[in-house]
Scaffold this motif. Structure first.
Motif, PDB file in Angstrom:
ATOM      1  N   ASN A 114      28.996   1.709  32.315  1.00 25.61           N
ATOM      2  CA  ASN A 114      28.594   0.324  32.062  1.00 25.61           C
ATOM      3  C   ASN A 114      28.663  -0.507  33.335  1.00 25.61           C
ATOM      4  O   ASN A 114      27.809  -1.369  33.588  1.00 25.61           O
ATOM      5  CB  ASN A 114      29.487  -0.290  30.987  1.00 25.61           C
ATOM      6  CG  ASN A 114      29.275   0.334  29.629  1.00 25.61           C
ATOM      7  OD1 ASN A 114      28.222   0.921  29.360  1.00 25.61           O
ATOM      8  ND2 ASN A 114      30.265   0.236  28.757  1.00 25.61           N
ATOM      9  N   LEU A 144      26.309   9.405  31.109  1.00 27.03           N
ATOM     10  CA  LEU A 144      27.617   9.687  30.530  1.00 27.03           C
ATOM     11  C   LEU A 144      27.697  11.182  30.241  1.00 27.03           C
ATOM     12  O   LEU A 144      26.850  11.739  29.535  1.00 27.03           O
ATOM     13  CB  LEU A 144      27.811   8.884  29.249  1.00 27.03           C
ATOM     14  CG  LEU A 144      29.173   8.986  28.574  1.00 27.03           C
ATOM     15  CD1 LEU A 144      30.273   8.411  29.471  1.00 27.03           C
ATOM     16  CD2 LEU A 144      29.152   8.263  27.228  1.00 27.03           C
ATOM     17  N   GLU A 190      32.978   5.802  29.907  1.00 29.15           N
ATOM     18  CA  GLU A 190      31.886   4.888  29.585  1.00 29.15           C
ATOM     19  C   GLU A 190      32.003   3.558  30.311  1.00 29.15           C
ATOM     20  O   GLU A 190      30.992   2.942  30.655  1.00 29.15           O
ATOM     21  CB  GLU A 190      31.838   4.651  28.074  1.00 29.15           C
ATOM     22  CG  GLU A 190      30.592   3.904  27.615  1.00 29.15           C
ATOM     23  CD  GLU A 190      30.459   3.870  26.107  1.00 29.15           C
ATOM     24  OE1 GLU A 190      29.442   3.325  25.627  1.00 29.15           O
ATOM     25  OE2 GLU A 190      31.357   4.377  25.412  1.00 29.15           O
TER      26      GLU A 190
END
Length: 230
Positions: free
Chosen positions: A109, A131, A105
């Motif tokens: 991001n 993801l 993750e």
């Protein structure tokens, strides 16, 4: 190799790279300039410096990889194991859409922040982050025209099953490009014992149903190239 034109391309590619290697060593070659500079807003151009080794632009030869992918102008490309977007960023100006896929993750991001803060406005809609799970790339049926797996294949578990799932996410006659480290000692890359040998990649692709599998282990200094078709 079953496709004559692809075979001739690989032969020519190997000859060109061999000529380059005779005159310069990897450590002596100048860094490769990439489309990255034209798609990132100038004031944010230093945003990636802490995340990307300049040397990778030398030994991985991203321009050569992009040439292998051919015309991407109307293609959706899935970059599996996108990480910080080393190749994602280079494909954005060339592709209709790039799906940057990762199971971490924090990388997703990071790439989202790139889209908002660093990409030029005209390219932002071309990047989608996703993801995924270790056992599933989370592609919709027939979604990707081209899939690349670079420096990541060796870390995938249950690879044949993973490839079968991946194949369903590819368009009819979609193309898969795998680049990973040769199973020998090299100046860069993970320990040789965790690497997947080329013959095993070929076998797993065949078991998963991929066709027209072609390989080249001479064009890159430390890595092999595998091409397959859905």
């Amino acid at each position: 190799m079953k496709n004559a034109s692809t075979f001739l391309f690989f032969v020519a590619l190997t000859l060109v790279v061999s000529c380059q290697n005779e005159t310069t060593s990897p450590s002596e070659r100048a860094p490769i300039k990439t489309p990255r500079d034209s798609i990132i807003v100038e004031e944010d151009a230093g945003f990636f410096e802490n995340y990307e080794s300049t040397n990778r632009g030398i030994w991985q030869k991203p321009d050569l990889i992009l040439d292998l992918l051919g015309d991407l102008s109307n293609k959706t490309v899935a970059d599996i194991g996108a990480g910080t977007g080393f190749l994602t960023r280079r494909m954005i100006p060339k592709a209709k859409k790039v799906i940057a896929i990762d199971i971490e993750e924090n990388f997703i991001n990071y790439l989202d922040s790139i889209r908002v803060n660093a990409l030029a406005v005209e390219y932002r809609d071309r990047l989608e982050t996703r993801l995924a799970r270790p056992d599933n790339p989370q592609l919709r049926p027939g979604e990707a025209d081209v899939v690349i797996i670079v420096n990541t294949y060796m870390y995938i578990e249950n690879r044949v099953e993973y490839l079968r799932i991946l194949r369903e996410g590819m368009a009819e006659k979609g193309r898969l490009l795998i680049i990973d480290f040769k199973k020998k000692n090299t100046p860069v890359g993970p320990p040789s014992e965790v690497r997947t040998p080329l013959y095993q990649v070929e076998r797993e692709l065949k078991l998963a149903g991929f066709k027209n599998i072609q390989t080249n282990d001479a064009a890159l200094d430390y890595q092999y190239i595998v091409l397959g078709m859905r």
